[in-house]
Design an enzyme around this catalytic site. Structure first.
Site, PDB file in Angstrom:
ATOM      1  N   ASP A  92       0.939  -1.173   0.072  1.00 16.18           N
ATOM      2  CA  ASP A  92       0.078  -0.114   0.116  1.00 16.18           C
ATOM      3  C   ASP A  92       0.815   1.106   0.075  1.00 16.18           C
ATOM      4  O   ASP A  92       2.107   1.084   0.065  1.00 16.18           O
ATOM      5  CB  ASP A  92      -1.087  -0.080   1.111  1.00 16.18           C
ATOM      6  CG  ASP A  92      -0.187   0.085   2.642  1.00 16.18           C
ATOM      7  OD1 ASP A  92       0.874   0.320   2.538  1.00 16.18           O
ATOM      8  OD2 ASP A  92      -1.016  -0.296   3.663  1.00 16.18           O
ATOM      9  N   GLN A 189     -11.524   7.335  -5.613  1.00 16.71           N
ATOM     10  CA  GLN A 189     -12.347   7.807  -4.376  1.00 16.71           C
ATOM     11  C   GLN A 189     -13.582   8.446  -4.485  1.00 16.71           C
ATOM     12  O   GLN A 189     -14.075   8.119  -5.805  1.00 16.71           O
ATOM     13  CB  GLN A 189     -11.245   8.828  -3.652  1.00 16.71           C
ATOM     14  CG  GLN A 189      -9.761   8.211  -3.027  1.00 16.71           C
ATOM     15  CD  GLN A 189      -9.968   7.212  -2.003  1.00 16.71           C
ATOM     16  OE1 GLN A 189     -11.347   7.208  -1.287  1.00 16.71           O
ATOM     17  NE2 GLN A 189      -9.275   6.597  -1.622  1.00 16.71           N
ATOM     18  N   GLY A 216     -11.421   3.840  -0.201  1.00 19.94           N
ATOM     19  CA  GLY A 216     -12.355   4.573   0.706  1.00 19.94           C
ATOM     20  C   GLY A 216     -13.718   4.077   1.132  1.00 19.94           C
ATOM     21  O   GLY A 216     -14.581   4.493   1.456  1.00 19.94           O
ATOM     22  N   ASP A 266      -7.793  -7.612   0.272  1.00 15.37           N
ATOM     23  CA  ASP A 266      -6.876  -8.026   1.288  1.00 15.37           C
ATOM     24  C   ASP A 266      -7.549  -7.419   2.894  1.00 15.37           C
ATOM     25  O   ASP A 266      -8.529  -6.787   2.398  1.00 15.37           O
ATOM     26  CB  ASP A 266      -5.574  -6.879   1.196  1.00 15.37           C
ATOM     27  CG  ASP A 266      -6.137  -5.514   1.793  1.00 15.37           C
ATOM     28  OD1 ASP A 266      -5.568  -5.369   3.056  1.00 15.37           O
ATOM     29  OD2 ASP A 266      -6.568  -4.628   0.996  1.00 15.37           O
ATOM     30  N   CYS A 304     -12.596 -29.317   6.566  1.00 13.54           N
ATOM     31  CA  CYS A 304     -11.212 -28.542   6.213  1.00 13.54           C
ATOM     32  C   CYS A 304     -10.293 -29.344   6.869  1.00 13.54           C
ATOM     33  O   CYS A 304     -10.009 -30.094   7.614  1.00 13.54           O
ATOM     34  CB  CYS A 304     -11.273 -27.282   7.339  1.00 13.54           C
ATOM     35  SG  CYS A 304      -9.886 -26.358   7.234  1.00 13.54           S
ATOM     36  N   CYS A 306      -7.058 -28.177   6.772  1.00 16.68           N
ATOM     37  CA  CYS A 306      -5.882 -27.356   7.433  1.00 16.68           C
ATOM     38  C   CYS A 306      -5.256 -28.111   8.628  1.00 16.68           C
ATOM     39  O   CYS A 306      -6.082 -29.135   9.155  1.00 16.68           O
ATOM     40  CB  CYS A 306      -6.323 -26.341   7.909  1.00 16.68           C
ATOM     41  SG  CYS A 306      -7.070 -25.846   9.545  1.00 16.68           S
ATOM     42  N   CYS A 309      -7.618 -28.295  11.887  1.00 17.15           N
ATOM     43  CA  CYS A 309      -8.859 -29.117  11.764  1.00 17.15           C
ATOM     44  C   CYS A 309      -8.318 -30.593  11.695  1.00 17.15           C
ATOM     45  O   CYS A 309      -9.177 -31.496  12.087  1.00 17.15           O
ATOM     46  CB  CYS A 309      -9.431 -28.711  10.749  1.00 17.15           C
ATOM     47  SG  CYS A 309     -10.239 -27.133  11.023  1.00 17.15           S
ATOM     48  N   HIS A 335      -5.925 -21.997  10.108  1.00 15.96           N
ATOM     49  CA  HIS A 335      -6.916 -22.215   9.704  1.00 15.96           C
ATOM     50  C   HIS A 335      -7.830 -20.999   8.932  1.00 15.96           C
ATOM     51  O   HIS A 335      -8.585 -21.355   7.827  1.00 15.96           O
ATOM     52  CB  HIS A 335      -8.159 -22.733  10.838  1.00 15.96           C
ATOM     53  CG  HIS A 335      -9.410 -22.806  10.567  1.00 15.96           C
ATOM     54  ND1 HIS A 335      -9.978 -23.868   9.932  1.00 15.96           N
ATOM     55  CD2 HIS A 335     -10.406 -21.683  10.510  1.00 15.96           C
ATOM     56  CE1 HIS A 335     -11.154 -23.765   9.559  1.00 15.96           C
ATOM     57  NE2 HIS A 335     -11.666 -22.407  10.051  1.00 15.96           N
TER      58      HIS A 335
HETATM   59 ZN   LIG Z   1      -9.059 -25.780   9.481  1.00 15.44          ZN
END
Ligand SMILES: [Zn+2]
Length: 375
Positions: A92, A189, A216, A266, A304, A306, A309, A335
């Site tokens: 940014d 903007q 904005g 983001d 999930c 990950c 999990c 996660h």
């Molecule tokens: Zn997970």
């Protein structure tokens, strides 16, 4: 030499899916960029961030210019080498965080003078200095230096601020120069005023950028007002360039914005909320600190894949959060980032298949059902 380019592979309604190509690798869109504020996505190794499916990270100019300093990062080989992330990085401009974090700001046509919130040292940011810092960092996608007024603000204030940002956009473009393989994005903007947004888009398009951000928003206006603006704002920007909605958002914000033609996002939410015991899931937000999880041997989300999990129970996640163990931040951040990237993949697949409406209906239905029944 590979250049910066954007290709749209499929559309469904206003939603688009495709790919941004950069010399440091491709970015699948719609894309979610985890936030690596101070040259780290907190609680995560860069290779683990990549394992969640992230193609690109966001770095914050304001934080990095104050600590460790842009010149120091450049002398150490640039931000990619410094933080061990060799894929694309978007930075940014520093403008938003100067407004929200720095002390004793003094605005002028030239730029903003301010004091560091860390040590009180004095600094100056302008379009030219922001371009210089982002170049020193080695950012792949550079953002224009702009001013973002907090909402609600009255129309004259929004108009004046937008016009200043457009003059700064031209100065940013001139200072950025010609850097093959690197991109400069303009930032629209105009608050919630449709005609000001249109004027801003026209000014930016006349200058010409590699991508365009809707700036904005997500500054306290609420989802209805944000979606109201996104019903027209992306359409005012060139269709053949990436459109980036800065600082957004919650999973349902992202889904609604993708339906309205946004390609990039983001937000600190998945990483920040992971450090406070909040899990972002298919069921909505789950507070793992709630006592109902203390004896629950089931995973956070059985579907999930990950590590949190796959290998741990809700009871364990609850315990390490209550005990403030470091692994609590590691597991829930992983996660949450995994969930966000899986959501983006689901959106990309649905747009490709032309069944985005069904995907979105299922997304909302699962969240409306809420968390798994308690044991
Ligand atoms: Zn997970």
């Amino acid at each position: 030499m590979s250049r910066f380019s954007f290709t749209i592979a499929a559309t469904d309604g206003k939603a688009r899916t495709g790919q941004i190509d950069t010399p440091r690798g491709e970015i699948r869109t719609p894309a979610f960029m985890p936030v690596g504020t101070a040259a780290t996505v907190k609680a995560m190794l860069p290779e683990n961030v990549r394992a969640t499916g992230a193609d690109i990270l966001l770095g914050n100019t304001y934080h990095l210019m104050l600590r460790p300093g842009a010149e120091r990062v450049a002398n150490l080989g640039g931000l990619h080498k410094f933080m061990n992330w060799d894929r694309p990085i978007l930075t940014d401009s520093g403008g938003f965080q100067v407004m929200s974090l720095a002390d004793l700001r003094k605005m002028s046509e030239e730029g903003v003078r301010f004091k560091s919130h860390i040590d009180g040292s004095e600094h100056f940011l302008s379009p030219e200095r922001s371009m210089e810092i982002q170049k020193l960092l080695g950012s792949d996608i550079v953002m224009c230096f702009d001013e973002c007024p907090a909402l609600p603000a009255d129309r004259p204030a929004i108009e004046k601020s937008m016009e200043l940002s457009m003059r700064w956009a031209l100065r940013s473009r001139e200072a950025f120069g010609d850097r093959p393989g690197h991109a400069l994005f303009g930032i629209q903007q105009g608050g919630l005023e449709q005609d000001l947004r249109a004027r801003s888009a026209k000014a930016l398009t006349a200058i010409g950028f590699d991508g365009y951000a809707v700036g904005g928003l997500a500054v306290g206006e609420g989802q209805d007002a944000m979606f109201g603006c996104l019903d027209y704002a992306p359409d005012q920007l060139p269709a053949d360039k990436p459109r980036y909605l800065m600082g957004v958002g919650k999973p349902d914000d992202i889904v609604g914005a993708v339906q309205r033609g946004i390609d990039m996002f983001d937000c600190v939410l998945p990483s920040r909320s992971g450090r406070t015991g909040q899990a972002q899931t298919r069921f909505g937000q789950v507070n793992i600190r709630n006592a109902r999880h203390a004896d629950d041997p089931r995973p956070l989300d059985p579907e999930c894949t990950c590590p949190a999990c796959s290998n741990y129970s809700r009871a364990y996640l609850h315990h390490v959060n209550k005990a403030q163990e470091i692994i609590a931040s590691m597991l829930l951040t992983w996660h949450n980032l995994h969930y966000y990237q899986e959501l983006m993949q689901g959106l990309r697949d649905a747009i490709s298949a032309g069944n985005l409406d069904d995907f979105v209906a299922a997304f909302h239905a699962r969240r409306a059902d809420g968390d798994m029944e308690r044991l």
